[in-house]
Design a protein around this motif. Structure first.
Motif, PDB file in Angstrom:
ATOM      1  N   VAL A  95      -6.429 -11.849  -6.888  1.00  0.00           N
ATOM      2  CA  VAL A  95      -7.406 -11.047  -6.276  1.00  0.00           C
ATOM      3  C   VAL A  95      -6.669 -10.042  -5.676  1.00  0.00           C
ATOM      4  CG1 VAL A  95      -9.202 -10.381  -4.760  1.00  0.00           C
ATOM      5  CG2 VAL A  95      -9.208 -12.507  -5.681  1.00  0.00           C
ATOM      6  N   LEU A  96      -6.614  -8.612  -5.984  1.00  0.00           N
ATOM      7  CA  LEU A  96      -5.805  -7.533  -5.121  1.00  0.00           C
ATOM      8  C   LEU A  96      -7.118  -6.920  -4.711  1.00  0.00           C
ATOM      9  CD1 LEU A  96      -3.288  -5.722  -5.212  1.00  0.00           C
ATOM     10  CD2 LEU A  96      -4.255  -4.501  -7.039  1.00  0.00           C
ATOM     11  N   LEU A  97      -6.641  -6.859  -3.187  1.00  0.00           N
ATOM     12  CA  LEU A  97      -7.562  -6.353  -2.229  1.00  0.00           C
ATOM     13  C   LEU A  97      -7.507  -4.690  -2.045  1.00  0.00           C
ATOM     14  CD1 LEU A  97      -7.460  -8.842   0.595  1.00  0.00           C
ATOM     15  CD2 LEU A  97      -8.970  -8.540  -1.191  1.00  0.00           C
ATOM     16  N   CYS A  98      -8.431  -4.102  -1.954  1.00  0.00           N
ATOM     17  CA  CYS A  98      -8.521  -2.670  -1.586  1.00  0.00           C
ATOM     18  C   CYS A  98      -8.762  -2.494  -0.309  1.00  0.00           C
ATOM     19  CB  CYS A  98      -9.251  -2.112  -2.891  1.00  0.00           C
ATOM     20  SG  CYS A  98     -10.793  -2.484  -2.932  1.00  0.00           S
ATOM     21  N   TYR A  99      -8.223  -1.840   0.253  1.00  0.00           N
ATOM     22  CA  TYR A  99      -8.630  -1.632   1.766  1.00  0.00           C
ATOM     23  C   TYR A  99      -8.810   0.031   1.994  1.00  0.00           C
ATOM     24  CZ  TYR A  99      -9.199  -2.922   6.625  1.00  0.00           C
ATOM     25  OH  TYR A  99      -9.765  -3.134   7.875  1.00  0.00           O
ATOM     26  N   ASP A 100     -10.135   0.369   2.348  1.00  0.00           N
ATOM     27  CA  ASP A 100     -10.332   1.692   2.455  1.00  0.00           C
ATOM     28  C   ASP A 100     -10.251   2.203   3.783  1.00  0.00           C
ATOM     29  OD1 ASP A 100     -11.135   4.350   2.255  1.00  0.00           O
ATOM     30  OD2 ASP A 100     -13.142   4.037   1.104  1.00  0.00           O
ATOM     31  N   THR A 101      -9.245   2.827   4.228  1.00  0.00           N
ATOM     32  CA  THR A 101      -9.152   3.105   5.586  1.00  0.00           C
ATOM     33  C   THR A 101      -9.869   4.480   5.975  1.00  0.00           C
ATOM     34  OG1 THR A 101      -7.134   4.351   5.200  1.00  0.00           O
ATOM     35  CG2 THR A 101      -6.916   2.044   5.710  1.00  0.00           C
ATOM     36  N   THR A 107      -3.379  -1.603   8.191  1.00  0.00           N
ATOM     37  CA  THR A 107      -4.575  -2.571   8.180  1.00  0.00           C
ATOM     38  C   THR A 107      -4.794  -3.510   9.411  1.00  0.00           C
ATOM     39  OG1 THR A 107      -3.795  -3.111   5.713  1.00  0.00           O
ATOM     40  CG2 THR A 107      -4.994  -4.792   7.121  1.00  0.00           C
ATOM     41  N   MET A 108      -3.532  -3.993  10.211  1.00  0.00           N
ATOM     42  CA  MET A 108      -3.645  -4.683  11.201  1.00  0.00           C
ATOM     43  C   MET A 108      -4.367  -4.100  12.702  1.00  0.00           C
ATOM     44  SD  MET A 108      -2.767  -7.550   9.855  1.00  0.00           S
ATOM     45  CE  MET A 108      -2.153  -7.794   8.082  1.00  0.00           C
ATOM     46  N   ARG A 109      -4.407  -2.866  12.489  1.00  0.00           N
ATOM     47  CA  ARG A 109      -4.977  -2.096  13.719  1.00  0.00           C
ATOM     48  C   ARG A 109      -6.533  -2.633  13.735  1.00  0.00           C
ATOM     49  NH1 ARG A 109      -2.944   4.192  13.044  1.00  0.00           N
ATOM     50  NH2 ARG A 109      -0.727   3.516  13.334  1.00  0.00           N
ATOM     51  N   LEU A 110      -7.255  -2.993  12.487  1.00  0.00           N
ATOM     52  CA  LEU A 110      -8.561  -3.526  12.724  1.00  0.00           C
ATOM     53  C   LEU A 110      -8.776  -4.860  12.891  1.00  0.00           C
ATOM     54  CD1 LEU A 110      -9.893  -1.177   9.874  1.00  0.00           C
ATOM     55  CD2 LEU A 110      -9.972  -0.793  12.226  1.00  0.00           C
ATOM     56  N   LEU A 111      -7.716  -5.498  13.356  1.00  0.00           N
ATOM     57  CA  LEU A 111      -7.718  -6.859  13.506  1.00  0.00           C
ATOM     58  C   LEU A 111      -7.051  -7.312  14.836  1.00  0.00           C
ATOM     59  CD1 LEU A 111      -6.422  -8.249   9.886  1.00  0.00           C
ATOM     60  CD2 LEU A 111      -8.852  -8.085  10.741  1.00  0.00           C
ATOM     61  N   PRO A 112      -7.593  -6.757  15.916  1.00  0.00           N
ATOM     62  CA  PRO A 112      -6.735  -6.834  17.304  1.00  0.00           C
ATOM     63  C   PRO A 112      -6.793  -8.198  17.733  1.00  0.00           C
ATOM     64  CG  PRO A 112      -8.963  -6.102  17.405  1.00  0.00           C
ATOM     65  CD  PRO A 112      -8.738  -5.971  16.020  1.00  0.00           C
ATOM     66  N   ASN A 150       4.018  -6.705  -1.957  1.00  0.00           N
ATOM     67  CA  ASN A 150       4.044  -5.639  -1.101  1.00  0.00           C
ATOM     68  C   ASN A 150       3.377  -4.529  -1.568  1.00  0.00           C
ATOM     69  OD1 ASN A 150       5.777  -6.868   0.889  1.00  0.00           O
ATOM     70  ND2 ASN A 150       7.451  -6.383  -0.336  1.00  0.00           N
ATOM     71  N   PHE A 151       2.794  -3.619  -0.648  1.00  0.00           N
ATOM     72  CA  PHE A 151       2.194  -2.362  -0.729  1.00  0.00           C
ATOM     73  C   PHE A 151       0.745  -2.813  -1.225  1.00  0.00           C
ATOM     74  CE2 PHE A 151       6.286  -1.043  -1.760  1.00  0.00           C
ATOM     75  CZ  PHE A 151       6.680  -0.607  -0.740  1.00  0.00           C
ATOM     76  N   SER A 152       0.135  -4.091  -1.231  1.00  0.00           N
ATOM     77  CA  SER A 152      -1.306  -4.308  -1.483  1.00  0.00           C
ATOM     78  C   SER A 152      -2.458  -3.771  -0.414  1.00  0.00           C
ATOM     79  CB  SER A 152      -1.492  -5.882  -1.819  1.00  0.00           C
ATOM     80  OG  SER A 152      -0.520  -6.341  -2.939  1.00  0.00           O
ATOM     81  N   LEU A 153      -1.799  -3.984   0.708  1.00  0.00           N
ATOM     82  CA  LEU A 153      -2.631  -3.436   1.909  1.00  0.00           C
ATOM     83  C   LEU A 153      -1.522  -2.374   2.607  1.00  0.00           C
ATOM     84  CD1 LEU A 153      -3.874  -6.812   3.172  1.00  0.00           C
ATOM     85  CD2 LEU A 153      -4.912  -5.148   2.033  1.00  0.00           C
ATOM     86  N   PRO A 154      -2.237  -1.390   3.053  1.00  0.00           N
ATOM     87  CA  PRO A 154      -1.416  -0.294   3.861  1.00  0.00           C
ATOM     88  C   PRO A 154      -0.742  -0.881   5.080  1.00  0.00           C
ATOM     89  CG  PRO A 154      -3.967   0.175   3.934  1.00  0.00           C
ATOM     90  CD  PRO A 154      -3.675  -1.107   3.224  1.00  0.00           C
ATOM     91  N   THR A 155      -0.224   0.008   5.836  1.00  0.00           N
ATOM     92  CA  THR A 155       0.674  -0.346   6.897  1.00  0.00           C
ATOM     93  C   THR A 155      -0.466  -0.482   8.129  1.00  0.00           C
ATOM     94  OG1 THR A 155       1.302   2.125   7.389  1.00  0.00           O
ATOM     95  CG2 THR A 155       2.685   0.555   6.212  1.00  0.00           C
ATOM     96  N   LEU A 212       5.574  -5.518   7.063  1.00  0.00           N
ATOM     97  CA  LEU A 212       5.635  -6.422   8.073  1.00  0.00           C
ATOM     98  C   LEU A 212       5.930  -6.120   9.384  1.00  0.00           C
ATOM     99  CD1 LEU A 212       5.032  -9.600   8.471  1.00  0.00           C
ATOM    100  CD2 LEU A 212       7.347 -10.179   8.301  1.00  0.00           C
ATOM    101  N   LYS A 213       6.831  -5.323   9.511  1.00  0.00           N
ATOM    102  CA  LYS A 213       7.325  -4.616  10.898  1.00  0.00           C
ATOM    103  C   LYS A 213       6.133  -3.786  11.375  1.00  0.00           C
ATOM    104  CE  LYS A 213      12.336  -4.607  10.085  1.00  0.00           C
ATOM    105  NZ  LYS A 213      13.702  -3.844   9.903  1.00  0.00           N
ATOM    106  N   SER A 214       5.506  -3.155  10.586  1.00  0.00           N
ATOM    107  CA  SER A 214       4.411  -2.243  10.955  1.00  0.00           C
ATOM    108  C   SER A 214       3.324  -2.813  11.352  1.00  0.00           C
ATOM    109  CB  SER A 214       4.074  -1.183   9.720  1.00  0.00           C
ATOM    110  OG  SER A 214       5.411  -0.636   9.375  1.00  0.00           O
TER     111      SER A 214
END
Length: 290
Positions: A203-209, A236-241, A229-234, A267-269
């Motif tokens: 499954v290739l996820l698409c994350y609409d920011t 992404t984790m802001r919405l998973l606090p 890599n690059f399947s999810l934007p940098t 990963l660093k981001s």
């Protein structure tokens, strides 16, 4: 002397039997009625699952009675016939975990007759589901979907949103062309979800920011399997606090392994946006291009 074993308290026998593997328990059970009764004590079968294939037709009443004495709460169902599901609901009405595998197709209708089921796993089959599944869908807390095929991704996404009490989801699907869903849909539709595992090979996820999630996701554990890599934007984790555990299993080609941008940039981001993270697994698996 032959009756001396009867003088040993049943509690002692039960303790001895706890050290036996399942195959030996069945052997002891077949020796006499006394041991049969002792072996069927529920304390000896904690966490045990029974596989129901129905290859030789329906199971006997004695079979179901023995499972009830053992308080078996987990079954692996390898039949999609209505009469076999009916026998399960009558024989083990208190079952709490159901694994469906080895069948051409299945659906969630069995939940209507099994009100105590909290955990369901569906493996390697065609999953048929309605956009509005039975109200019983809300009873599930754990759902695992591995290697299944879907006739309609839109209907499935609508159905998945009805499982509002899910706290754990394994989302490992066979390829069906366009993305089945995206991370945004999963976390926004399942407000109680705490653990999510996604297999990116299938499954290739698409994350609409551009359209923010209505509320911060409650996820505390996220597993990305076969991640590319690059399947999810940098961001992404802001919405998973609330994320406390992150596991990333990379799927990289030989040429990508030599590029540090592919290895660590995302990963660093992500880590900079996860203040509560306490567990991190970053596993790199090399693959070679043909």
């Amino acid at each position: 002397m032959a009756q001396s074993f009867l003088q040993i308290p049943s509690e002692v026998w039960n303790h001895i039997f706890t050290f036996l593997p399942v195959s030996d328990k069945f052997c002891v059970r077949a020796t006499c009625k006394y041991f049969k009764k002792l072996i069927d004590h529920w304390s000896l079968w904690k966490g045990w699952s029974v596989v129901l294939s129905f290859r030789n037709g329906p199971y006997s009443n004695q079979f179901w009675a023995s499972l009830r004495r053992r308080k078996v709460a987990s079954v692996v169902m390898r039949s999609n016939k209505a009469k076999h599901w009916s026998q399960l609901t009558q024989g083990l009405p208190g079952v709490s975990t159901v694994v469906v595998e080895g069948t051409p197709r299945t659906n969630f209708r069995f939940l209507e007759e099994l009100p105590h089921v909290k955990r369901v796993a569906v493996r390697s089959t065609l999953l048929l589901c309605d956009a509005n599944p039975a109200a019983a869908a809300q009873q599930l807390t754990h759902l695992s979907l591995c290697g299944i095929s879907l006739p309609s991704k839109d209907v499935f996404k609508a159905a998945l949103s009805k499982f509002t009490n899910l706290t754990s989801l394994d989302y490992h699907l066979e390829p069906i062309g366009p993305p089945v869903s995206c991370l945004q849909v999963l976390v926004d539709s399942l407000p109680k979800l705490k653990r999510l595992s996604v297999c990116f090979k299938r499954v290739l996820l698409c994350y609409d920011t551009t359209e923010a999630i209505h509320r911060p996701a409650a996820l505390s554990s996220l597993e990305l399997v076969n991640y590319m890599n690059f399947s999810l934007p940098t961001d992404t984790m802001r919405l998973l606090p609330h994320l406390r555990s992150l596991s990333v299993y990379h799927q990289l080609s030989h040429t990508e392994m030599d590029d540090p941008e592919h290895l660590g940039f995302y990963l660093k981001s992500w880590l900079s946006d996860l203040p509560q993270l306490s567990s991190l697994v970053d596993y790199l698996q090399e693959t070679w291009r043909q």
